[in-house]
Design a protein around this motif. Structure first.
Motif, short mmCIF file in Angstrom:
data_model
loop_
_atom_site.label_atom_id
_atom_site.label_comp_id
_atom_site.label_asym_id
_atom_site.label_seq_id
_atom_site.Cartn_x
_atom_site.Cartn_y
_atom_site.Cartn_z
N LEU A 80 15.64 -9.82 -21.66
CA LEU A 80 16.63 -9.93 -22.73
C LEU A 80 17.89 -10.63 -22.26
CD1 LEU A 80 16.20 -6.45 -24.42
CD2 LEU A 80 15.38 -8.66 -25.22
N GLN A 81 18.34 -10.30 -21.05
CA GLN A 81 19.54 -10.94 -20.53
C GLN A 81 19.35 -12.44 -20.38
OE1 GLN A 81 22.61 -9.66 -19.84
NE2 GLN A 81 21.94 -7.73 -20.70
N LEU A 108 20.12 -18.08 -22.13
CA LEU A 108 19.62 -19.37 -22.60
C LEU A 108 20.17 -19.71 -23.98
CD1 LEU A 108 15.89 -19.17 -21.44
CD2 LEU A 108 17.73 -20.56 -20.46
N ARG A 109 20.25 -18.70 -24.86
CA ARG A 109 20.82 -18.95 -26.19
C ARG A 109 22.30 -19.31 -26.09
NH1 ARG A 109 17.71 -14.50 -27.57
NH2 ARG A 109 15.90 -15.12 -28.79
N LEU A 163 15.67 -25.20 -25.37
CA LEU A 163 16.35 -24.04 -24.77
C LEU A 163 16.20 -22.82 -25.66
CD1 LEU A 163 19.77 -25.31 -23.34
CD2 LEU A 163 17.92 -24.19 -22.09
N ARG A 164 16.40 -23.01 -26.95
CA ARG A 164 16.27 -21.88 -27.88
C ARG A 164 14.85 -21.35 -27.93
NH1 ARG A 164 20.28 -24.90 -31.83
NH2 ARG A 164 22.21 -23.88 -31.20
N ALA A 165 13.86 -22.24 -27.87
CA ALA A 165 12.46 -21.81 -27.86
C ALA A 165 12.15 -21.05 -26.57
CB ALA A 165 11.53 -23.02 -28.00
N ALA A 204 10.75 -17.20 -26.19
CA ALA A 204 9.59 -16.85 -25.36
C ALA A 204 9.95 -15.82 -24.31
CB ALA A 204 9.02 -18.11 -24.71
N GLN A 205 11.12 -15.97 -23.72
CA GLN A 205 11.58 -15.03 -22.72
C GLN A 205 11.81 -13.65 -23.34
OE1 GLN A 205 11.79 -15.66 -19.43
NE2 GLN A 205 12.26 -13.51 -19.19
N GLU A 206 12.40 -13.63 -24.52
CA GLU A 206 12.67 -12.36 -25.19
C GLU A 206 11.38 -11.62 -25.52
OE1 GLU A 206 16.04 -11.13 -28.20
OE2 GLU A 206 14.53 -12.38 -29.16
#
Length: 119
Positions: free
Chosen positions: A48-49, A54-55, A80-82, A86-88
Protein backbone atom coordinates in the motif's frame (compact mmCIF):
# COMPACT_ATOMS: atom_id res chain seq x y z
CA UNK A 1 9.04 16.08 9.76
CA UNK A 2 12.07 16.62 7.52
CA UNK A 3 11.81 15.71 3.87
CA UNK A 4 13.25 12.28 3.04
CA UNK A 5 16.58 12.19 1.29
CA UNK A 6 17.96 9.81 -1.29
CA UNK A 7 20.26 8.53 1.46
CA UNK A 8 17.26 7.75 3.70
CA UNK A 9 15.74 5.67 0.94
CA UNK A 10 19.03 3.92 0.23
CA UNK A 11 19.09 2.93 3.91
CA UNK A 12 15.59 1.47 3.58
CA UNK A 13 16.53 -0.56 0.52
CA UNK A 14 19.73 -1.72 2.24
CA UNK A 15 17.65 -2.91 5.20
CA UNK A 16 15.36 -4.84 2.85
CA UNK A 17 18.40 -6.35 1.17
CA UNK A 18 19.75 -7.46 4.56
CA UNK A 19 16.35 -8.97 5.40
CA UNK A 20 16.36 -10.89 2.11
CA UNK A 21 19.85 -12.22 2.80
CA UNK A 22 18.82 -13.23 6.31
CA UNK A 23 15.71 -15.03 5.06
CA UNK A 24 17.88 -16.91 2.56
CA UNK A 25 19.94 -18.20 5.49
CA UNK A 26 17.02 -20.34 6.67
CA UNK A 27 15.87 -18.74 9.96
CA UNK A 28 13.17 -20.21 12.18
CA UNK A 29 9.80 -19.84 10.40
CA UNK A 30 8.21 -18.00 13.34
CA UNK A 31 11.02 -15.46 13.34
CA UNK A 32 10.92 -15.10 9.56
CA UNK A 33 7.17 -14.49 9.59
CA UNK A 34 7.51 -11.97 12.44
CA UNK A 35 10.15 -10.05 10.50
CA UNK A 36 8.07 -9.87 7.33
CA UNK A 37 4.76 -9.15 9.06
CA UNK A 38 5.22 -5.35 9.38
CA UNK A 39 6.10 -5.16 5.69
CA UNK A 40 2.82 -6.78 4.71
CA UNK A 41 0.54 -5.07 7.23
CA UNK A 42 -2.90 -4.77 5.65
CA UNK A 43 -3.18 -1.03 6.33
CA UNK A 44 0.34 0.38 6.21
CA UNK A 45 2.46 -2.35 4.65
CA UNK A 46 4.80 -1.97 1.73
CA UNK A 47 2.32 -2.83 -1.02
CA UNK A 48 0.00 0.00 0.00
CA UNK A 49 2.79 2.42 0.83
CA UNK A 50 4.54 1.80 -2.46
CA UNK A 51 1.26 2.13 -4.38
CA UNK A 52 0.65 5.47 -2.65
CA UNK A 53 4.21 6.56 -3.44
CA UNK A 54 3.78 5.73 -7.13
CA UNK A 55 0.47 7.60 -7.26
CA UNK A 56 2.01 10.62 -5.52
CA UNK A 57 4.88 10.57 -8.01
CA UNK A 58 2.44 10.40 -10.92
CA UNK A 59 0.47 13.31 -9.48
CA UNK A 60 3.61 15.39 -8.82
CA UNK A 61 4.83 14.85 -12.36
CA UNK A 62 1.41 15.44 -13.93
CA UNK A 63 0.83 18.65 -12.00
CA UNK A 64 4.31 20.12 -12.41
CA UNK A 65 4.47 22.99 -14.89
CA UNK A 66 7.74 21.69 -16.42
CA UNK A 67 6.21 18.34 -17.38
CA UNK A 68 5.73 18.21 -21.15
CA UNK A 69 2.09 17.99 -22.17
CA UNK A 70 2.70 15.27 -24.73
CA UNK A 71 1.11 11.94 -25.46
CA UNK A 72 4.33 10.20 -24.39
CA UNK A 73 4.38 11.97 -21.01
CA UNK A 74 0.72 11.13 -20.50
CA UNK A 75 1.34 7.46 -21.29
CA UNK A 76 4.31 7.28 -18.91
CA UNK A 77 2.29 8.84 -16.10
CA UNK A 78 -0.55 6.43 -16.85
CA UNK A 79 1.93 3.55 -16.56
CA UNK A 80 2.93 4.81 -13.10
CA UNK A 81 -0.71 4.83 -12.07
CA UNK A 82 -1.23 1.32 -13.48
CA UNK A 83 1.82 0.09 -11.59
CA UNK A 84 0.37 1.63 -8.43
CA UNK A 85 -2.87 -0.27 -8.92
CA UNK A 86 -1.02 -3.53 -9.54
CA UNK A 87 1.08 -2.97 -6.44
CA UNK A 88 -1.98 -2.21 -4.34
CA UNK A 89 -3.49 -5.51 -5.43
CA UNK A 90 -0.77 -7.16 -3.36
CA UNK A 91 -2.24 -5.76 -0.13
CA UNK A 92 -3.87 -9.11 0.62
CA UNK A 93 -0.48 -10.76 1.20
CA UNK A 94 -1.03 -10.26 4.92
CA UNK A 95 -3.69 -13.00 4.74
CA UNK A 96 -1.03 -15.32 3.35
CA UNK A 97 1.08 -14.69 6.47
CA UNK A 98 -1.88 -15.64 8.65
CA UNK A 99 -2.32 -18.87 6.68
CA UNK A 100 1.40 -19.67 6.91
CA UNK A 101 1.40 -19.01 10.64
CA UNK A 102 -1.60 -21.35 11.04
CA UNK A 103 0.20 -23.97 8.97
CA UNK A 104 3.22 -23.88 11.25
CA UNK A 105 1.04 -23.87 14.38
CA UNK A 106 -0.78 -26.95 13.07
CA UNK A 107 2.52 -28.64 12.23
CA UNK A 108 3.76 -27.96 15.78
CA UNK A 109 0.62 -29.57 17.19
CA UNK A 110 1.27 -32.56 14.91
CA UNK A 111 4.57 -33.18 16.70
CA UNK A 112 2.67 -34.49 19.74
CA UNK A 113 2.01 -38.14 20.59
CA UNK A 114 0.09 -40.41 18.21
CA UNK A 115 0.22 -40.91 14.49
CA UNK A 116 -0.33 -38.09 12.05
CA UNK A 117 -3.83 -39.38 11.15
CA UNK A 118 -4.91 -39.43 14.81
CA UNK A 119 -4.04 -35.81 15.44
Amino acid sequence: MPEPTAEDLRAVTETLSRLTDYLRSGPDPDEALALVEPLLDELIGLPLQFADTLRALARALHDHPDTPRTTEAGLLIAQLRAAASAQEDQHALHYLLDDLRDLYDDAGAADGPGCAWCR
